[in-house]
Design a protein around this motif. Sequence first.
Motif, PDB file in Angstrom:
ATOM      1  N   ASN A  67       0.821  -1.201   0.000  1.00 35.54           N
ATOM      2  CA  ASN A  67       0.000   0.000   0.000  1.00 35.54           C
ATOM      3  C   ASN A  67       0.861   1.260   0.000  1.00 35.54           C
ATOM      4  N   SER A  86      -4.852   6.653  -2.604  1.00 38.62           N
ATOM      5  CA  SER A  86      -3.979   5.551  -2.202  1.00 38.62           C
ATOM      6  C   SER A  86      -3.968   4.479  -3.279  1.00 38.62           C
ATOM      7  N   THR A  88      -3.068   0.247  -3.979  1.00 34.72           N
ATOM      8  CA  THR A  88      -2.885  -1.064  -3.372  1.00 34.72           C
ATOM      9  C   THR A  88      -2.593  -2.088  -4.462  1.00 34.72           C
ATOM     10  N   TRP A 118      -7.306   1.129  -5.903  1.00 30.66           N
ATOM     11  CA  TRP A 118      -7.008   2.488  -5.490  1.00 30.66           C
ATOM     12  C   TRP A 118      -8.227   3.117  -4.841  1.00 30.66           C
ATOM     13  N   TYR A 127      -7.450   2.093   2.152  1.00 25.65           N
ATOM     14  CA  TYR A 127      -6.785   1.247   1.163  1.00 25.65           C
ATOM     15  C   TYR A 127      -7.357  -0.161   1.258  1.00 25.65           C
TER      16      TYR A 127
END
Length: 213
Positions: A67, A86, A88, A118, A127
């Motif tokens: 992440n 974010s 991932t 994301w 996340y």
Amino acid sequence: MTDAEIIENGRSLFLSAQNLRRSAPDLDALLGSLWEAVEAEYFGPIEDLGDEDSDDHGWISTGYAYNAAVLARGKKGKPLKQPIGSLTFIVRLCSTGEVEDESAHWPWLDQACLIVGWHGSDTPDDYWEIGNFEPTDDNVANIAHAGSGLWAWAPDGEYYSHFFAIPIFALRNEHDLKKYALRPLKALFDSEDPVAAAPDVLKDIPALQPPTK
């Protein structure tokens, strides 16, 4: 169990372990290339949000999650502390346990894959986690196919985070990683409407689709 079944089961386990052993160096190299490209070529400054592995099985971890927060840029491109979303990446080798909700017909339930997820600027501190892709009742109720291989977390029918999944053996080299994972991720992350953008962005991508009936 007959003697023949005992031998055959042992052979199946042996082959599975051999395949994992042979694949591990390639997976390590793939993920190393992934993070270098994420920061250097596609997203700029990122902040590590930590890793996760499904370490509840002792002999093998069934999945690994990585992440990162995408940081806003200030003057002259300098990173700010403010996240704008974010990212991932989850290497999902198999399920963490037995199927809980048999109504789930997700294509990643029988396919080793890279899940690319994301969250956008509306939920930049969230996340994806490995457990989100297990067929529990709550996940089945909230994960929806948004079309063209794009999936989303959709409580009350409203999408607020997205992902797509690529079969792990489609990612044979760094070129494939960029073409099938990072370029579409960048395009969808930057889009104001990922669902509308998905048909064009994912049209040549081997993204996992819902099973055909």
